[in-house]
Design a protein around this motif. Structure first.
Motif, mmCIF file in Angstrom:
data_model
loop_
_atom_site.group_PDB
_atom_site.id
_atom_site.type_symbol
_atom_site.label_atom_id
_atom_site.label_comp_id
_atom_site.label_asym_id
_atom_site.label_seq_id
_atom_site.Cartn_x
_atom_site.Cartn_y
_atom_site.Cartn_z
ATOM 1 N N CYS A 130 13.344 -1.824 -5.324
ATOM 2 C CA CYS A 130 14.281 -2.978 -4.575
ATOM 3 C C CYS A 130 15.593 -3.003 -5.611
ATOM 4 O O CYS A 130 15.406 -2.954 -6.813
ATOM 5 C CB CYS A 130 13.483 -4.238 -4.604
ATOM 6 S SG CYS A 130 14.635 -5.535 -3.812
ATOM 7 N N THR A 131 16.595 -3.032 -4.985
ATOM 8 C CA THR A 131 17.889 -3.156 -5.586
ATOM 9 C C THR A 131 18.250 -4.583 -6.152
ATOM 10 O O THR A 131 18.961 -4.605 -7.054
ATOM 11 C CB THR A 131 18.981 -2.690 -4.587
ATOM 12 O OG1 THR A 131 19.248 -3.553 -3.498
ATOM 13 C CG2 THR A 131 19.153 -1.300 -4.232
ATOM 14 N N ALA A 139 6.437 2.407 1.978
ATOM 15 C CA ALA A 139 6.859 2.356 3.062
ATOM 16 C C ALA A 139 6.590 1.000 3.780
ATOM 17 O O ALA A 139 7.081 0.394 4.440
ATOM 18 C CB ALA A 139 6.416 3.578 3.985
ATOM 19 N N ARG A 140 5.171 0.593 3.350
ATOM 20 C CA ARG A 140 4.919 -0.680 3.838
ATOM 21 C C ARG A 140 5.525 -1.688 3.449
ATOM 22 O O ARG A 140 5.240 -3.038 4.209
ATOM 23 C CB ARG A 140 3.321 -0.856 3.533
ATOM 24 C CG ARG A 140 2.483 -0.029 4.532
ATOM 25 C CD ARG A 140 1.021 0.034 4.157
ATOM 26 N NE ARG A 140 0.085 0.743 5.025
ATOM 27 C CZ ARG A 140 -1.035 1.250 4.875
ATOM 28 N NH1 ARG A 140 -1.786 0.560 4.160
ATOM 29 N NH2 ARG A 140 -1.490 1.935 5.657
ATOM 30 N N ASP A 141 6.367 -1.807 2.394
ATOM 31 C CA ASP A 141 6.873 -2.996 1.752
ATOM 32 C C ASP A 141 8.539 -2.970 2.292
ATOM 33 O O ASP A 141 9.174 -3.901 2.121
ATOM 34 C CB ASP A 141 7.108 -2.865 0.441
ATOM 35 C CG ASP A 141 5.828 -2.800 -0.496
ATOM 36 O OD1 ASP A 141 4.790 -3.475 -0.043
ATOM 37 O OD2 ASP A 141 5.608 -1.950 -1.249
ATOM 38 N N VAL A 142 8.837 -1.843 3.201
ATOM 39 C CA VAL A 142 10.361 -2.154 3.698
ATOM 40 C C VAL A 142 10.387 -2.457 5.123
ATOM 41 O O VAL A 142 9.684 -1.894 5.903
ATOM 42 C CB VAL A 142 10.758 -0.702 3.120
ATOM 43 C CG1 VAL A 142 12.202 -0.574 3.955
ATOM 44 C CG2 VAL A 142 10.657 -0.360 1.893
ATOM 45 N N GLU A 143 11.330 -3.197 5.562
ATOM 46 C CA GLU A 143 11.606 -3.442 6.785
ATOM 47 C C GLU A 143 13.198 -3.027 7.261
ATOM 48 O O GLU A 143 13.768 -3.002 6.615
ATOM 49 C CB GLU A 143 11.892 -5.014 6.987
ATOM 50 C CG GLU A 143 12.137 -5.596 8.354
ATOM 51 C CD GLU A 143 12.399 -7.128 8.335
ATOM 52 O OE1 GLU A 143 12.578 -7.706 9.270
ATOM 53 O OE2 GLU A 143 12.406 -7.792 7.141
#
Length: 148
Positions: A130-131, A139-143
């Protein structure tokens, strides 16, 4: 859709795929990151034809991934290939592919070289984070959301 049309798609994954998707390009970049800079050395280490090597180098030059730098040998001016900033920024891409390949496609005993951090000697792997909070992401953490 023809492969060459990928470069014109409005997608930040299809455009790099058009540039890097040719089978020799990633191997050529691997050699450059390993320190190969001269045409003859690419040919010797990769067993690639002169015409294919010339074509791949020219594409990377046109895309400003590489630059030609003159050097002198035997009284003649020749050129070697060096990464530009754009080219150096491909390092995490190659490391991500290597990290995946080490996990899923090659037993340890098949690897011909290892990578180590110069300062501490640790291994090298790619990660996505995460920036804002620097959390490591899958991939499961990204929307995914559409741009306005």
């Amino acid at each position: 859709m023809p492969y060459s049309n990928f470069a014109s798609m409005p997608c930040t994954l299809s455009r790099p795929a058009a540039l890097l998707g040719e089978r020799w390009t990633l191997l050529l970049l691997r050699q450059i990151f390993l320190g190969t800079r001269r045409f003859e050395d690419f040919q010797a280490t990769m067993d690639i034809s002169r015409s294919v090597l010339t074509d791949r180098l020219n594409v990377l030059l046109q895309e400003n991934v590489l630059k030609r730098v003159p050097y002198h040998e035997d009284g003649r001016t020749r050129h070697e290939y060096r990464l530009t900033e754009k080219g150096r920024d491909l390092y995490p891409v190659l490391m991500a592919l290597r990290t995946w390949g080490e996990k899923w496609m090659a037993p340890d005993e098949e690897e011909t070289f290892q990578l180590h951090h110069r300062d501490c000697g640790g291994g090298v792997r790619a990660k996505v984070e995460c920036t804002e909070c620097a959390a490591e992401l899958t991939a499961r953490d990204v929307e995914v959301t559409a741009r306005p």
